[in-house]
Design a protein around this motif. Structure first.
Motif, mmCIF file in Angstrom:
data_model
loop_
_atom_site.group_PDB
_atom_site.id
_atom_site.type_symbol
_atom_site.label_atom_id
_atom_site.label_comp_id
_atom_site.label_asym_id
_atom_site.label_seq_id
_atom_site.Cartn_x
_atom_site.Cartn_y
_atom_site.Cartn_z
ATOM 1 N N CYS A 1 54.568 22.240 -34.900
ATOM 2 C CA CYS A 1 53.413 22.873 -35.555
ATOM 3 C C CYS A 1 52.150 22.791 -34.708
ATOM 4 C CB CYS A 1 53.168 22.263 -36.934
ATOM 5 S SG CYS A 1 54.505 22.637 -38.086
ATOM 6 N N CYS A 2 52.332 22.776 -33.395
ATOM 7 C CA CYS A 2 51.201 22.783 -32.469
ATOM 8 C C CYS A 2 50.695 24.207 -32.290
ATOM 9 C CB CYS A 2 51.643 22.213 -31.128
ATOM 10 S SG CYS A 2 50.386 22.244 -29.831
ATOM 11 N N GLN A 3 49.384 24.381 -32.276
ATOM 12 C CA GLN A 3 48.798 25.681 -31.954
ATOM 13 C C GLN A 3 48.860 25.852 -30.442
ATOM 14 O OE1 GLN A 3 45.150 26.889 -34.092
ATOM 15 N NE2 GLN A 3 45.200 24.825 -35.004
ATOM 16 N N VAL A 4 49.647 26.791 -29.975
ATOM 17 C CA VAL A 4 49.921 26.890 -28.539
ATOM 18 C C VAL A 4 49.758 28.320 -28.058
ATOM 19 C CG1 VAL A 4 52.407 27.150 -28.981
ATOM 20 C CG2 VAL A 4 51.632 26.347 -26.743
ATOM 21 N N SER A 5 49.254 28.463 -26.848
ATOM 22 C CA SER A 5 49.156 29.767 -26.184
ATOM 23 C C SER A 5 49.906 29.688 -24.866
ATOM 24 C CB SER A 5 47.697 30.143 -25.914
ATOM 25 O OG SER A 5 46.984 30.311 -27.122
ATOM 26 N N LEU A 6 50.630 30.736 -24.549
ATOM 27 C CA LEU A 6 51.400 30.809 -23.302
ATOM 28 C C LEU A 6 50.893 31.984 -22.485
ATOM 29 C CD1 LEU A 6 53.902 29.974 -21.556
ATOM 30 C CD2 LEU A 6 55.210 31.626 -22.898
ATOM 31 N N LEU A 7 50.518 31.714 -21.226
ATOM 32 C CA LEU A 7 49.988 32.779 -20.370
ATOM 33 C C LEU A 7 50.501 32.619 -18.942
ATOM 34 C CD1 LEU A 7 46.182 32.807 -21.332
ATOM 35 C CD2 LEU A 7 47.852 34.591 -21.879
ATOM 36 N N PRO A 8 50.753 33.742 -18.255
ATOM 37 C CA PRO A 8 50.947 33.643 -16.804
ATOM 38 C C PRO A 8 49.628 33.223 -16.183
ATOM 39 C CG PRO A 8 50.795 35.937 -17.481
ATOM 40 C CD PRO A 8 50.828 35.128 -18.734
ATOM 41 N N ILE A 9 49.694 32.464 -15.127
ATOM 42 C CA ILE A 9 48.482 31.856 -14.591
ATOM 43 C C ILE A 9 47.485 32.891 -14.077
ATOM 44 C CG2 ILE A 9 49.201 31.532 -12.179
ATOM 45 C CD1 ILE A 9 48.142 28.563 -12.548
ATOM 46 N N ASN A 10 47.979 34.068 -13.680
ATOM 47 C CA ASN A 10 47.065 35.105 -13.197
ATOM 48 C C ASN A 10 46.376 35.858 -14.340
ATOM 49 O OD1 ASN A 10 49.413 36.344 -14.002
ATOM 50 N ND2 ASN A 10 49.545 37.726 -12.246
ATOM 51 N N ALA A 11 46.745 35.516 -15.602
ATOM 52 C CA ALA A 11 46.072 36.119 -16.753
ATOM 53 C C ALA A 11 44.994 35.187 -17.313
ATOM 54 C CB ALA A 11 47.092 36.460 -17.838
ATOM 55 N N PHE A 12 44.780 34.067 -16.644
ATOM 56 C CA PHE A 12 43.792 33.090 -17.101
ATOM 57 C C PHE A 12 42.736 32.906 -16.020
ATOM 58 C CE2 PHE A 12 42.221 28.694 -17.404
ATOM 59 C CZ PHE A 12 41.808 28.663 -18.730
ATOM 60 N N ASP A 13 41.470 32.966 -16.425
ATOM 61 C CA ASP A 13 40.360 32.782 -15.487
ATOM 62 C C ASP A 13 40.165 31.286 -15.242
ATOM 63 O OD1 ASP A 13 38.050 32.696 -14.020
ATOM 64 O OD2 ASP A 13 36.869 33.949 -15.375
ATOM 65 N N ALA A 14 40.399 30.847 -14.010
ATOM 66 C CA ALA A 14 40.292 29.427 -13.690
ATOM 67 C C ALA A 14 38.889 28.877 -13.954
ATOM 68 C CB ALA A 14 40.674 29.190 -12.232
ATOM 69 N N ASN A 15 37.887 29.756 -13.974
ATOM 70 C CA ASN A 15 36.530 29.301 -14.260
ATOM 71 C C ASN A 15 36.380 28.779 -15.692
ATOM 72 O OD1 ASN A 15 35.045 29.973 -11.734
ATOM 73 N ND2 ASN A 15 35.793 32.028 -12.212
ATOM 74 N N ASN A 16 37.325 29.160 -16.565
ATOM 75 C CA ASN A 16 37.297 28.700 -17.951
ATOM 76 C C ASN A 16 38.057 27.398 -18.168
ATOM 77 O OD1 ASN A 16 35.745 30.887 -18.848
ATOM 78 N ND2 ASN A 16 37.575 32.161 -19.166
ATOM 79 N N LEU A 17 38.620 26.855 -17.103
ATOM 80 C CA LEU A 17 39.434 25.653 -17.245
ATOM 81 C C LEU A 17 38.651 24.470 -17.839
ATOM 82 C CD1 LEU A 17 42.372 24.902 -16.768
ATOM 83 C CD2 LEU A 17 41.755 24.114 -14.484
ATOM 84 N N PRO A 18 37.365 24.294 -17.518
ATOM 85 C CA PRO A 18 36.626 23.162 -18.111
ATOM 86 C C PRO A 18 36.531 23.235 -19.636
ATOM 87 C CG PRO A 18 35.469 23.994 -16.187
ATOM 88 C CD PRO A 18 36.552 24.979 -16.492
#
Length: 618
Positions: free
Chosen positions: A33-50
């Motif tokens: 029951c974890c809220q989880v999102s799955l994305l290819p790494i190129n679909a995620f902006d690394a600047n949002n990692l923090p």
């Protein structure tokens, strides 16, 4: 910090394995029951990692320690020099890597990523997991215990992440994890549509539609085959190795030496039919498959015959099902003794029993036949059966020499299970058995591999034992052709096989090139040296022949600035060859302070500068 009770899974894949792992992690997280999102790494902006408190990375290592193509932009941002040591303060991360310990740069990307995240202030949830293709169970041997530790660690530091706790028993949550919907269509109009098509056109459309509807989103990246080939010559090079000369029949082909051919194998018609009968499916139904994940776009999905979808997208006859398959089966088994056995398999106490069962490498069809009371709805089969994957082969020919043809060197993969049951590789046995007279179309895709096409003016040192010689057959075929138009640089080639009589692949070709004036001849600055490992009491391998010719190797490597190319089975060979180069540099260098450490650095500099290339396979 945002979304502190959510889990983000990012994956970077080259062949699809990292996606398989990421999807399994997502599935297991949802069961808790974890809220989880799955994305290819190129679909995620690394600047949002923090702003992401809980993140799991699944990354593969390709070639010579390189990140998958999809990860390269993300990696550039992460390596920016202006990032502070506390940029990722408050971020909790875990990394699982997929690699092959036969490479010197084993799981280099996962290790480097974990180190960089830590240097930027992120906190590791647990130790980095290292999947290894060399292990008996492949990467899954490391994945299962690592996942168990992951859930425990996540729950320990933030129980709200996993409302059901780290350990989930029973299968009450399975019903909510069905991710696909199958729609059935009227047959008459669709049947006439396909009946009007030519054979190759129908095959191309069916292959594309099957892959677009596959649960593996990775397969969508290359849904339509680049072309179809037909075998025009099938030559036996030795007992279990064939040279296949293929001709393009659907469109012209263009490739470079060093490129890789991806082949979609054909499953046994008998196995496909047996699977359809066992699952009580109508092979003539026309279906479309929609994915419940809103991020997926299925608008282009057009109907396909159910039998064709099974044939082109579901590996029913060679791939072994994963643990989750047995869990779903335990929920659906109607015979009590089968249910009890399946429940035991998926329990902590039964892990060894399931491992022993899986060591037989039973296919999906065989597992279903072992538990006849289990009736799995087709929607679940679409989700659970491993996708039929393409197999990669080094191209053995030069397009300049053989326009509109592609040649492959195919070794038939075979082995015995612990119970002595004979198994054979699906693709290699199918290809080796193709009769040129039957004109069977082979769906193929072309890709760049780890061996870039060299300039004819670049001296080469080639090391290719066994079928590792395959790409170098193309290299030398092309260099011989170009040598008739002008001077080409010298080539040293080290080949290895068990014995001269039974496993000397392409013997006449190499020997002809090593005659006086040939591109492998010593008088032209090159050389051809063979290690027959079993023709004498002491085993002799390519690295031994390299040391014997250390002066020639050093001259080409140091004085002539040669590029090094290594190809063959993974395992000890790549590291043994690397060690041989280190020894040669230490022995032949005139520098008094040349140490092993400096020699290793010299070779690693060659790798960084694109002059030391390795392509191996299990």
């Amino acid at each position: 910090m945002e979304e502190n009770n959510k889990l983000l899974i990012l994956y970077a894949t080259q062949t699809g394995n990292a996606l398989d792992v990421a999807e399994r992690l997502q599935c297991e997280a949802e069961r808790r029951c974890c809220q989880v999102s799955l994305l290819p790494i190129n679909a995620f902006d690394a600047n949002n990692l923090p702003n992401t408190e809980n993140v799991v990375f699944v990354v593969s290592t390709t070639g010579q320690g390189e990140a998958p193509d999809s990860m390269k932009e993300f990696w550039k941002i992460l390596l920016h020099k202006n990032l502070s040591p506390v940029w990722l303060k408050g971020v909790h991360y875990a990394v699982f890597g997929l690699g092959d310990s036969g490479y010197v740069t084993y799981n280099y990307v996962a290790k480097k990523l974990a180190k960089r995240l830590s240097n930027l202030g992120a906190v590791a949830i647990l130790q980095t997991g290292l999947g290894d293709d060399q292990q008996p169970l492949g990467y899954e041997g490391a994945l299962d215990p690592w996942m168990s530790s992951l859930w425990n660690s996540l729950y320990h530091y933030n129980p709200k992440l996993l409302p059901k706790g780290p350990d989930v028993t029973g299968n009450e949550t399975l019903v909510n994890q069905l991710k696909v919907q199958v729609t059935y269509h009227e047959i008459d109009d669709l049947h006439s549509e396909f009946a009007a098509m030519k054979d190759l056109e129908r095959l191309e459309i069916e292959t594309e539609r099957a892959h677009l509807m596959s649960t593996s989103s990775f397969s969508k990246q290359m849904a339509r085959p680049h072309c179809f080939l037909q075998v025009i010559n099938n030559n036996s090079l030795c007992k279990d190795v064939h040279q296949l000369e293929c001709e393009a029949v659907s469109s012209s082909v263009v490739y470079d030496v060093g490129d890789v051919l991806h082949v979609l194998p054909e499953q046994s018609a008998a196995a496909v039919d047996a699977f359809i009968r066992r699952c009580n499916l109508n092979p003539e139904s026309y279906i479309t498959i929609q994915h419940k994940n809103k991020d997926r776009h299925d608008a282009l999905n057009q109907p396909i015959r159910l039998k064709s979808f099974v044939k082109f997208a579901m590996d029913v006859a060679s791939a072994s099902p994963r643990r989750y398959f047995f869990e779903v089966m335990s929920f659906l088994a109607s015979a009590q003794h089968e249910k009890e056995k399946l429940l035991y398999f998926i329990s902590a106490e039964g892990r060894d029993a399931l491992y022993q069962y899986q060591k037989e490498q039973r296919s999906v069809l065989e597992v279903l036949q072992d538990f006849p009371s289990v009736q799995i709805p087709f929607e679940w089969l679409v989700q659970l059966v491993p996708p039929l994957k393409r197999r990669a082969f080094s191209i053995s020919s030069s397009h300049l020499v053989h326009p509109n043809q592609v040649h492959m060197t195919v070794k038939v993969v075979s082995w015995s299970t612990p119970s002595n049951k004979k198994r054979a590789g699906l693709c290699s046995s199918w290809l080796a058995g193709l009769d040129p007279g039957q004109k069977v179309p082979i769906p193929v895709w072309f890709e760049k591999g780890s061996l870039p096409s060299p300039s004819p003016s670049r001296p080469l040192i080639l090391i290719g034992p066994g079928t590792g010689c395959a790409p170098f057959h193309g290299f030398l075929e092309e260099r011989k052709f170009l040598s008739s138009f002008g001077a080409t640089a010298p080539v040293l080639f080290f080949f290895g096989c068990r014995n001269e009589e039974n496993s000397f692949l392409y013997k006449n070709f190499w020997l002809s090139l090593s005659e006086s004036g040939g591109i492998l001849s010593e008088d032209m600055g090159g050389g051809f040296y063979v290690a027959f490992s079993r023709d004498q009491p002491e085993k002799v391998y390519v690295q031994h022949k390299m040391r014997e010719q250390s002066t020639r190797v050093w001259k080409l490597l140091h004085d002539d600035k040669a590029a090094v190319y290594i190809a063959g089975c993974s395992g000890k060979m790549p590291s043994d060859v690397f060690s041989a180069f280190v020894d040669i540099i230490c022995k032949e260098s005139n520098e008094k302070d040349m140490t092993q450490e400096r020699a290793v650095k010299l070779l690693k500099d060659l790798q960084k500068n694109g002059k030391y290339h390795v392509e191996t396979w299990s």
